[in-house]
Design a protein around this motif. Structure first.
Motif, PDB file in Angstrom:
ATOM      1  N   PRO A 265      -8.430   8.544   2.119  1.00  0.00           N
ATOM      2  CA  PRO A 265      -7.810   7.396   1.437  1.00  0.00           C
ATOM      3  C   PRO A 265      -8.813   6.291   1.118  1.00  0.00           C
ATOM      4  O   PRO A 265      -9.853   6.166   1.779  1.00  0.00           O
ATOM      5  CB  PRO A 265      -6.767   6.898   2.456  1.00  0.00           C
ATOM      6  N   LYS A 266      -8.484   5.471   0.149  1.00  0.00           N
ATOM      7  CA  LYS A 266      -9.352   4.359  -0.246  1.00  0.00           C
ATOM      8  C   LYS A 266      -9.674   3.448   0.929  1.00  0.00           C
ATOM      9  O   LYS A 266     -10.801   2.974   1.076  1.00  0.00           O
ATOM     10  CB  LYS A 266      -8.663   3.558  -1.366  1.00  0.00           C
ATOM     11  N   HIS A 267      -8.689   3.222   1.802  1.00  0.00           N
ATOM     12  CA  HIS A 267      -8.879   2.314   2.938  1.00  0.00           C
ATOM     13  C   HIS A 267      -9.133   3.036   4.263  1.00  0.00           C
ATOM     14  O   HIS A 267      -9.179   2.389   5.310  1.00  0.00           O
ATOM     15  CB  HIS A 267      -7.656   1.402   3.084  1.00  0.00           C
TER      16      HIS A 267
ATOM     17  N   HIS B 187       6.007  -1.640   2.037  1.00  0.00           N
ATOM     18  CA  HIS B 187       4.994  -0.600   1.828  1.00  0.00           C
ATOM     19  C   HIS B 187       5.685   0.734   1.518  1.00  0.00           C
ATOM     20  O   HIS B 187       6.783   1.012   2.019  1.00  0.00           O
ATOM     21  CB  HIS B 187       4.109  -0.465   3.056  1.00  0.00           C
TER      22      HIS B 187
ATOM     23  N   GLY C 181      -1.317  11.380  -2.157  1.00  0.00           N
ATOM     24  CA  GLY C 181      -1.992  10.238  -2.770  1.00  0.00           C
ATOM     25  C   GLY C 181      -1.951   8.960  -1.957  1.00  0.00           C
ATOM     26  O   GLY C 181      -1.758   7.869  -2.506  1.00  0.00           O
TER      27      GLY C 181
ATOM     28  N   GLU D 257      -3.167   5.679   0.144  1.00  0.00           N
ATOM     29  CA  GLU D 257      -4.278   4.726   0.111  1.00  0.00           C
ATOM     30  C   GLU D 257      -4.760   4.361   1.513  1.00  0.00           C
ATOM     31  O   GLU D 257      -5.842   3.806   1.679  1.00  0.00           O
ATOM     32  CB  GLU D 257      -3.840   3.443  -0.605  1.00  0.00           C
ATOM     33  N   LEU D 258      -3.940   4.675   2.530  1.00  0.00           N
ATOM     34  CA  LEU D 258      -4.288   4.389   3.923  1.00  0.00           C
ATOM     35  C   LEU D 258      -3.537   5.355   4.826  1.00  0.00           C
ATOM     36  O   LEU D 258      -2.342   5.592   4.619  1.00  0.00           O
ATOM     37  CB  LEU D 258      -3.903   2.946   4.289  1.00  0.00           C
TER      38      LEU D 258
ATOM     39  N   LEU E  85       0.825  -1.204   0.000  1.00  0.00           N
ATOM     40  CA  LEU E  85       0.000   0.000   0.000  1.00  0.00           C
ATOM     41  C   LEU E  85       0.862   1.258   0.000  1.00  0.00           C
ATOM     42  O   LEU E  85       2.015   1.237   0.450  1.00  0.00           O
ATOM     43  CB  LEU E  85      -0.904   0.024   1.234  1.00  0.00           C
ATOM     44  N   LYS E  86       0.273   2.349  -0.474  1.00  0.00           N
ATOM     45  CA  LYS E  86       0.881   3.681  -0.334  1.00  0.00           C
ATOM     46  C   LYS E  86       0.312   4.293   0.949  1.00  0.00           C
ATOM     47  O   LYS E  86      -0.912   4.453   1.071  1.00  0.00           O
ATOM     48  CB  LYS E  86       0.567   4.539  -1.555  1.00  0.00           C
TER      49      LYS E  86
END
Length: 534
Positions: free
Chosen positions: A120-122, A46, A99, A101-102, A23-24
């Protein structure tokens, strides 16, 4: 139905397995804990796309910022994320630009806007040092001890718009020992296991296996932040409650009482009732006692507890046993070799207190911006660069100015602060043309003493049934004190902190030179045979 921590406690592998899913991440937090989480997440592959931490304090960057900047990771040091409850647009935009993601939030001390939490997406996960829903809030470790909890632990949960109320991802727990403090609990379990758990939690999310278990409100508690203004000890309580209050405040903010009209902060309380010189303690049912082992305080139930150290409002600390001693020892004249070591130590101080232009005799370690992590660094560097001289963290608190630290160090170097000679009441016996001297009392916390209730029993010569002497018959309370003292010595004394090589050298010396052992009784079967004619 009330869920239990056991249902979501996970076992962590020590293997170095490298997972496929990565993940980012954005790290929002601070401290050595944040630094270790950052380092371990990067080791697992990560990508940390941004670190958001606190501004420099007294010219010193937070440990998380230091390691991230060294790696070339973008670092942002926003003093705040919101003004009057509203997000600061330019701060939010700077965050969104990385940017992530978590969001991973290890010991985050700032209030983060929901449009950052949910971006974030998560989403976002947070580390919290209690078994939620118990002890929500910023002083969770303190209240675990203050409330006398038998279990401590941590939770990693999904952030929502409440205060530590989001769904649980995972939890882990440990027993609370009778004399645990905030420091021992954190260093023994919450810090090392919490780092592993944060890395495991991120991987569970990356692999799509992370649970979201709603928190129940049953058993939930929230306690306020502990600070000096509300840390005064209420002496009109049982000794155990006072003990929990003191250890739950540790050195920061520090529980305090008024002794002889002056404020003193208390550290490291343990149960014991020796004789001593009385002192007036504000609000106490009876005077305290200054004894060889420390300050003895009494609860409303008449039971006693022991305080090893007293700290003044200027953060200087003294052993409680030296309360009536003179404030200043005679200043030592240093030899040329000692002056050379003093300059090495000055360089160590300068390396730690990089914000201080010149380290002079009056420079105060803590007033110059040093924190607890700097204490550990100072102790270790002095050992490495100054002939292996062993210092303890408390030595730094007891000698906070450079001049007082050098004086303390030189006394330690010369061996002038060694403990008093052990006093032993021997029983003497003439056996096989030898005079044998044998201790007959209980050996507790470095001292020989009679059993609490004065009971004794006969120890018998196995060859003829004659009585050799009467030996103290330890009570349950005596055994409890001995075990407590032994654990304290191992956890906080030099033996437990010593590296294996140094331990081995001491054991080897003890084998070669039995006279250095505290107990002079011959213990091998061959020696017993020569003494008693077995």
């Amino acid at each position: 139905m009330l869920w239990t921590a056991n249902t979501i406690i996970r076992k962590f592998s020590s293997s170095s397995a490298y997972y496929q899913n990565k993940l980012k991440l954005a790290l929002i937090g601070q401290s050595l804990f944040g630094q270790e989480v950052y380092t371990n997440l990067r080791k697992q592959g990560h990508k940390v796309v941004g670190v958001f931490t606190v501004p420099d304090k007294d010219g010193k960057a937070d440990p998380l910022a230091v390691v991230a900047e060294k790696d070339g990771t973008p670092v942002f040091k926003f003093p705040r994320w919101r003004v009057k409850g509203k997000p600061i647009p330019e701060v939010v935009e700077a965050y969104k630009a990385v940017g992530a993601e978590l969001n991973v939030m290890p010991f985050c001390s700032q209030f983060i806007p929901m449009n950052v939490i949910d971006f974030p997406k998560h989403g976002s996960i947070i580390y919290h040092p209690s078994i939620l829903p118990r002890h929500r809030g910023a002083s969770a470790i303190n209240w675990t001890l203050i409330e006398g909890d038998k279990k401590a632990g941590f939770s990693i949960f999904w952030a929502d718009d409440g205060l530590d109320t989001g769904p649980i991802l995972l939890q882990q727990e440990c027993p609370v020992e009778p004399n645990d403090t905030v420091d021992t609990l954190y260093n023994r379990f919450l810090f090392p296991e919490g780092i592993k758990a944060m890395v495991e939690a991120v991987q569970l999310i990356a692999d799509g296996k992370a649970p979201k278990i709603p928190q129940s409100e049953e058993g939930a508690s929230y306690e306020g932040i502990q600070k000096k203004s509300n840390a005064k000890v209420n002496m009109a309580q049982p000794a155990e409650v006072i003990h929990n209050w003191i250890r739950g405040h540790d050195k920061v903010p520090g529980a305090w009482v008024v002794i002889d009209g002056k404020v003193h902060f208390l550290n490291n309380s343990l149960g014991s009732v020796p004789a001593g010189q009385p002192v007036e303690v504000e609000g106490a049912s009876q005077p305290g006692l200054i004894a060889k082992s420390g300050l003895i305080l009494f609860g409303s139930d008449g039971k006693a507890l022991q305080v090893k150290n007293l700290q003044f409002e200027d953060r200087n600390m003294i052993p409680a046993s030296k309360y009536f001693s003179s404030d200043e020892d005679a200043s030592l004249d240093l030899t040329d070799d000692e002056k050379e070591m003093a300059e090495k130590i000055r360089a160590i101080w300068k390396g730690i207190l990089s914000n201080v232009p010149v380290i002079d005799d009056t420079t105060d370690f803590f007033k110059s911006g040093a924190a607890s992590m700097d204490v550990v660094r100072l102790v270790e560097e002095v050992k490495q660069k100054c002939g292996g001289v062993q210092l303890q963290n408390e030595d730094v608190y007891m000698a906070t100015t450079f001049q007082s630290f050098i004086q303390m160090f030189v006394r330690r170097l010369r061996g002038e602060d060694q403990e008093e000679e052990l006093l032993i009441d021997y029983v003497t016996k003439d056996v096989n043309n030898m005079t044998v001297k044998m201790p007959h009392q209980c050996f507790i916390n470095g001292n020989f003493e009679d059993a609490e209730d004065g009971k004794t029993y006969n120890t018998v010569n196995p060859t003829d049934g004659s009585v050799i002497c009467k030996v103290s018959y330890a009570s349950v309370a005596d055994v409890d004190r001995a075990v407590s003292a032994a654990k304290e010595a191992f956890d906080n004394g030099p033996w437990g902190k010593m590296n294996p090589r140094d331990r081995g050298q001491l054991l080897y010396r003890a084998q070669l030179y039995p006279s250095i052992r505290p107990d002079p009784i011959a213990t091998s079967p061959l020696q017993r045979k020569s003494l008693w004619g077995e």
